[in-house]
Design an enzyme around this catalytic site. Sequence first.
Site, mmCIF file in Angstrom:
data_model
loop_
_atom_site.group_PDB
_atom_site.id
_atom_site.type_symbol
_atom_site.label_atom_id
_atom_site.label_comp_id
_atom_site.label_asym_id
_atom_site.label_seq_id
_atom_site.Cartn_x
_atom_site.Cartn_y
_atom_site.Cartn_z
ATOM 1 C CD GLN A 167 -92.587 2.182 109.675
ATOM 2 O OE1 GLN A 167 -92.244 1.877 108.545
ATOM 3 N NE2 GLN A 167 -91.755 2.749 110.542
ATOM 4 C CE LYS A 197 -82.388 -37.934 97.280
ATOM 5 N NZ LYS A 197 -82.654 -39.235 97.901
ATOM 6 N NE ARG A 205 -84.198 -44.406 97.498
ATOM 7 C CZ ARG A 205 -84.898 -43.339 97.866
ATOM 8 N NH1 ARG A 205 -85.580 -43.349 98.988
ATOM 9 N NH2 ARG A 205 -84.891 -42.251 97.124
ATOM 10 C CG HIS A 258 -84.307 -40.259 93.701
ATOM 11 N ND1 HIS A 258 -84.158 -40.097 95.063
ATOM 12 C CD2 HIS A 258 -85.585 -39.889 93.414
ATOM 13 C CE1 HIS A 258 -85.277 -39.633 95.580
ATOM 14 N NE2 HIS A 258 -86.166 -39.500 94.609
ATOM 15 C CB SER A 263 -84.336 -38.319 103.420
ATOM 16 O OG SER A 263 -85.682 -37.899 103.318
ATOM 17 N N GLY A 264 -84.559 -36.486 100.503
ATOM 18 C CA GLY A 264 -85.026 -35.189 100.019
ATOM 19 C C GLY A 264 -86.042 -34.574 100.970
ATOM 20 C CG HIS A 265 -90.061 -36.178 102.081
ATOM 21 N ND1 HIS A 265 -90.020 -36.773 100.838
ATOM 22 C CD2 HIS A 265 -91.361 -35.813 102.278
ATOM 23 C CE1 HIS A 265 -91.235 -36.785 100.320
ATOM 24 N NE2 HIS A 265 -92.065 -36.197 101.161
ATOM 25 N NE ARG A 324 -90.229 -40.143 101.132
ATOM 26 C CZ ARG A 324 -90.783 -40.322 99.928
ATOM 27 N NH1 ARG A 324 -92.096 -40.430 99.808
ATOM 28 N NH2 ARG A 324 -90.046 -40.399 98.851
ATOM 29 C CG HIS A 330 -85.375 -42.081 102.789
ATOM 30 N ND1 HIS A 330 -84.165 -41.880 102.147
ATOM 31 C CD2 HIS A 330 -86.288 -41.366 102.092
ATOM 32 C CE1 HIS A 330 -84.358 -41.088 101.103
ATOM 33 N NE2 HIS A 330 -85.628 -40.753 101.039
ATOM 34 C CG ASP A 334 -81.107 -42.161 103.860
ATOM 35 O OD1 ASP A 334 -79.865 -42.238 103.817
ATOM 36 O OD2 ASP A 334 -81.855 -43.012 103.333
#
Length: 376
Positions: A167, A197, A205, A258, A263-265, A324, A330, A334
């Site tokens: 399997q 955020k 920033r 924003h 950091s979103g990344h 970034r 950033h 961050d």
Amino acid sequence: EMIELYWQALARDVPFTDYKTHALTNAASAELSKLPAFNGPKVKGQITTEQLFRGMTAGDLNGPYVSQFLLKNVPCGAMTVVQRIHTAAPYIDFMTSFETWLDVQNGNEQWKNQIDAAPRYIRSGRDLGEYVHWDFTYQAFLNAALILMGMGAPRDSANPYKNSQTQSGFSTFGAPHILDAVARVANCGLKAAWYQKWALHRYLRPEEFGGRVQVHWNGKASYPIHASILKSAALEQVFRKHGSYLLPQAYPEGCPAHPAYPSGHAVIAGACTTVLKAFFDESYVIPNAVTARADGLALLPYKGSQLTVGGELDKLASNISIGRNMAGIHWRTDYIEGLKLGEAVALSVMMDMKDCFSERFGGFSLTKFNGKTVTI
């Protein structure tokens, strides 16, 4: 952190392979080593050029600056994607005069990046910044999953199908499960980042802080800016080059509209990397390691220390996050805290996931960014 950002802007076009010998990166290493509060990688208080602008894990500090998962070809179904990118032309920075800086703050961006005519492998801070200028949320980590599966990297030892002769995993513990999990935690991580955020921090920033440094120096306002910034060799070099104390930006539009923290990344990077470390054997040594030539037009064999899946995934997370920073949008904080938040999100999602398996499964084991091993 701001001093590091000024140096990253100055060294944006220095190839990573030239960090050891270039005057800018040596000057950056010297100044950052003198800052006792600097939270970058240090050994005995010193930041060498090999450690400069790198992340904090053992994998970050081993081998070439750029992760193998940003250099190797990506097997994508019946296609093969060569990871040469359309990068920005070198030596062009934005928002270096107060007038253009103020235009961007007022929403009047009027400039466009010039694109290098030749696609290149990522070989400098500008290239890395441009990759994370246009990537979709989990692109780098989807590619990493495809590379790992394409090279036949072994799955985590706890995978219930790992040693079966009859399997294999599919919708659970197989390729569809891995690809789904990477995308799933990316979205969850982004929601967590947006809450931090907007509902909690609303952190300024770096480009805005650069504006404060500029008007402080001009005597148009007074801010409690730390003396180490005002006396920084990096700030002096930025002024000599651009005639202002603003932070030179890699993107013509400057930062997103924003808050900076986290950091979103970085949150997505932390979440997706954690999932991949859970599904694959982190100790597996990546075969045929490569590094980008200084001009980015070709890959060269890498002959240094062994590069493992776990180390290169950690490095990938840092590359995506710090790219970034290298663009000027950033802070190091961050990145560092964003990775931790993304990791926490992924661990939470996988805890829920574990309760839904019908297979006998003792739990995933993985190494966190702090070096500790956990079992989910």
